[in-house]
Design a protein around this motif. Sequence first.
Motif, PDB file in Angstrom:
ATOM      1  N   PHE A   2       0.837  -1.207   0.000  1.00 58.33           N
ATOM      2  CA  PHE A   2       0.000   0.000   0.000  1.00 58.33           C
ATOM      3  C   PHE A   2       0.868   1.252   0.000  1.00 58.33           C
ATOM      4  O   PHE A   2       0.637   2.188  -0.782  1.00 58.33           O
ATOM      5  N   VAL A   3       1.877   1.268   0.853  1.00 55.04           N
ATOM      6  CA  VAL A   3       2.791   2.416   0.923  1.00 55.04           C
ATOM      7  C   VAL A   3       3.571   2.553  -0.378  1.00 55.04           C
ATOM      8  O   VAL A   3       3.768   3.662  -0.896  1.00 55.04           O
ATOM      9  N   ALA A   4       4.019   1.423  -0.944  1.00 55.14           N
ATOM     10  CA  ALA A   4       4.753   1.471  -2.211  1.00 55.14           C
ATOM     11  C   ALA A   4       3.876   2.002  -3.333  1.00 55.14           C
ATOM     12  O   ALA A   4       4.328   2.783  -4.185  1.00 55.14           O
ATOM     13  N   GLY A   5       2.597   1.585  -3.349  1.00 54.11           N
ATOM     14  CA  GLY A   5       1.673   2.080  -4.364  1.00 54.11           C
ATOM     15  C   GLY A   5       1.402   3.565  -4.230  1.00 54.11           C
ATOM     16  O   GLY A   5       1.082   4.241  -5.210  1.00 54.11           O
ATOM     17  N   ARG A   6       1.535   4.075  -3.027  1.00 56.19           N
ATOM     18  CA  ARG A   6       1.280   5.494  -2.774  1.00 56.19           C
ATOM     19  C   ARG A   6       2.532   6.346  -2.985  1.00 56.19           C
ATOM     20  O   ARG A   6       2.426   7.572  -3.114  1.00 56.19           O
ATOM     21  N   THR A   7       3.706   5.716  -3.051  1.00 56.14           N
ATOM     22  CA  THR A   7       4.964   6.472  -3.147  1.00 56.14           C
ATOM     23  C   THR A   7       5.791   6.002  -4.355  1.00 56.14           C
ATOM     24  O   THR A   7       5.633   6.516  -5.453  1.00 56.14           O
ATOM     25  N   LEU A   8       6.645   5.023  -4.155  1.00 57.75           N
ATOM     26  CA  LEU A   8       7.626   4.628  -5.166  1.00 57.75           C
ATOM     27  C   LEU A   8       6.996   4.128  -6.465  1.00 57.75           C
ATOM     28  O   LEU A   8       7.500   4.428  -7.558  1.00 57.75           O
ATOM     29  N   LEU A   9       5.921   3.362  -6.370  1.00 52.00           N
ATOM     30  CA  LEU A   9       5.337   2.728  -7.550  1.00 52.00           C
ATOM     31  C   LEU A   9       4.061   3.418  -8.032  1.00 52.00           C
ATOM     32  O   LEU A   9       3.321   2.859  -8.831  1.00 52.00           O
ATOM     33  N   GLN A  10       3.813   4.626  -7.572  1.00 50.23           N
ATOM     34  CA  GLN A  10       2.558   5.297  -7.888  1.00 50.23           C
ATOM     35  C   GLN A  10       2.343   5.459  -9.388  1.00 50.23           C
ATOM     36  O   GLN A  10       1.271   5.138  -9.911  1.00 50.23           O
ATOM     37  N   ASP A  11       3.356   5.946 -10.096  1.00 49.25           N
ATOM     38  CA  ASP A  11       3.207   6.166 -11.537  1.00 49.25           C
ATOM     39  C   ASP A  11       2.974   4.858 -12.280  1.00 49.25           C
ATOM     40  O   ASP A  11       2.151   4.786 -13.213  1.00 49.25           O
ATOM     41  N   ARG A  12       3.672   3.814 -11.871  1.00 49.20           N
ATOM     42  CA  ARG A  12       3.520   2.519 -12.543  1.00 49.20           C
ATOM     43  C   ARG A  12       2.130   1.934 -12.306  1.00 49.20           C
ATOM     44  O   ARG A  12       1.512   1.378 -13.224  1.00 49.20           O
ATOM     45  N   VAL A  13       1.626   2.075 -11.081  1.00 50.63           N
ATOM     46  CA  VAL A  13       0.293   1.558 -10.776  1.00 50.63           C
ATOM     47  C   VAL A  13      -0.772   2.346 -11.535  1.00 50.63           C
ATOM     48  O   VAL A  13      -1.721   1.780 -12.079  1.00 50.63           O
ATOM     49  N   ARG A  14      -0.618   3.670 -11.603  1.00 47.31           N
ATOM     50  CA  ARG A  14      -1.585   4.499 -12.342  1.00 47.31           C
ATOM     51  C   ARG A  14      -1.611   4.121 -13.819  1.00 47.31           C
ATOM     52  O   ARG A  14      -2.677   4.061 -14.438  1.00 47.31           O
ATOM     53  N   ALA A  15      -0.450   3.854 -14.381  1.00 45.09           N
ATOM     54  CA  ALA A  15      -0.391   3.464 -15.788  1.00 45.09           C
ATOM     55  C   ALA A  15      -1.073   2.119 -16.012  1.00 45.09           C
ATOM     56  O   ALA A  15      -1.755   1.904 -17.026  1.00 45.09           O
ATOM     57  N   LEU A  16      -0.897   1.214 -15.069  1.00 43.10           N
ATOM     58  CA  LEU A  16      -1.520  -0.106 -15.185  1.00 43.10           C
ATOM     59  C   LEU A  16      -3.040  -0.001 -15.084  1.00 43.10           C
ATOM     60  O   LEU A  16      -3.770  -0.599 -15.881  1.00 43.10           O
ATOM     61  N   ILE A  17      -3.518   0.798 -14.139  1.00 40.45           N
ATOM     62  CA  ILE A  17      -4.953   0.951 -13.937  1.00 40.45           C
ATOM     63  C   ILE A  17      -5.593   1.693 -15.103  1.00 40.45           C
ATOM     64  O   ILE A  17      -6.748   1.432 -15.479  1.00 40.45           O
ATOM     65  N   ALA A  18      -4.870   2.617 -15.704  1.00 42.50           N
ATOM     66  CA  ALA A  18      -5.416   3.414 -16.807  1.00 42.50           C
ATOM     67  C   ALA A  18      -5.827   2.539 -17.986  1.00 42.50           C
ATOM     68  O   ALA A  18      -6.705   2.912 -18.769  1.00 42.50           O
ATOM     69  N   ARG A  19      -5.216   1.366 -18.114  1.00 42.12           N
ATOM     70  CA  ARG A  19      -5.549   0.462 -19.215  1.00 42.12           C
ATOM     71  C   ARG A  19      -6.758  -0.411 -18.899  1.00 42.12           C
ATOM     72  O   ARG A  19      -7.171  -1.208 -19.733  1.00 42.12           O
ATOM     73  N   ARG A  20      -7.282  -0.259 -17.690  1.00 39.22           N
ATOM     74  CA  ARG A  20      -8.439  -1.061 -17.270  1.00 39.22           C
ATOM     75  C   ARG A  20      -9.506  -0.125 -16.712  1.00 39.22           C
ATOM     76  O   ARG A  20      -9.609   0.051 -15.481  1.00 39.22           O
ATOM     77  N   PRO A  21     -10.297   0.499 -17.568  1.00 43.15           N
ATOM     78  CA  PRO A  21     -11.285   1.498 -17.139  1.00 43.15           C
ATOM     79  C   PRO A  21     -12.264   0.990 -16.086  1.00 43.15           C
ATOM     80  O   PRO A  21     -12.597   1.707 -15.140  1.00 43.15           O
ATOM     81  N   ALA A  22     -12.740  -0.246 -16.233  1.00 47.28           N
ATOM     82  CA  ALA A  22     -13.715  -0.784 -15.278  1.00 47.28           C
ATOM     83  C   ALA A  22     -13.093  -0.908 -13.889  1.00 47.28           C
ATOM     84  O   ALA A  22     -13.705  -0.537 -12.878  1.00 47.28           O
ATOM     85  N   MET A  23     -11.873  -1.416 -13.828  1.00 51.40           N
ATOM     86  CA  MET A  23     -11.186  -1.551 -12.556  1.00 51.40           C
ATOM     87  C   MET A  23     -10.925  -0.179 -11.939  1.00 51.40           C
ATOM     88  O   MET A  23     -11.096   0.036 -10.733  1.00 51.40           O
TER      89      MET A  23
END
Length: 226
Positions: A95-116
């Motif tokens: 959770f902390v990694a998703g909010r800090t170090l990996l935030q951009d990578r997670v946002r890019a991954l989620i952007a490809r899945r509109p429903a999610m």
Amino acid sequence: MTGDETRYWLVTGLAIAAALAAWYLLPVDAWLAAFKDWARDLGPYGPIAFAGLFVVATLLVIPCTPLTIAAGVAFGWWSLPIVLAAATVGSVLAFVAGRTLLQDRVRALIARRPAMKATVEAVGEGGWQLLTLMRLSPFVPFNAQNYVLGITDVRAGAFLVSTLLGMLPGTVVCVYLGVIGRAAGGDAPEHWISLGLGLVATFAAVGLTRRRVRAKLRMRRAGAGA
């Protein structure tokens, strides 16, 4: 029943069938016995080593059900607090990694899945009750949720509470399955009857939870669009 629900139950049925086939066709008993011997040989460090392995698996988004069952075989009911503690630590780190170090990578991954993206954002804007429902429902894999929720407005306290409540039912069932395998005379009918009833109740609860999550999300979206 909608198309999504039909697909969900079809996938669930296939997963159960695959698990049963693996149980009978693969040397699962030997693997569990080897794991139990490994944990016993480590002595007091066995639970610590297992907890570390569980944290790593959580961070790598690896399904931890087999590990939880193996823990029940190796440590009995003591594995319940071990698994809950390790899973919580791994979830918070992700959770902390998703909010800090990996935030951009997670946002890019989620952007490809509109429903999610829409689902997670709607849940992220709600309280811990709605968040707990999502944690109970497997339409987003539990370990993947840890990273995804890091990019939402979910508070750390709500995340922690929902994580503990969301993982508890499935963890108890998996640990019980491991304890049955560990116990002498574990082939007694009453063991398997109680386990079967527990599994049926778990899948029924998952189905009901899934519907509640969908209904609440529809209500939140309708309210936002009004």
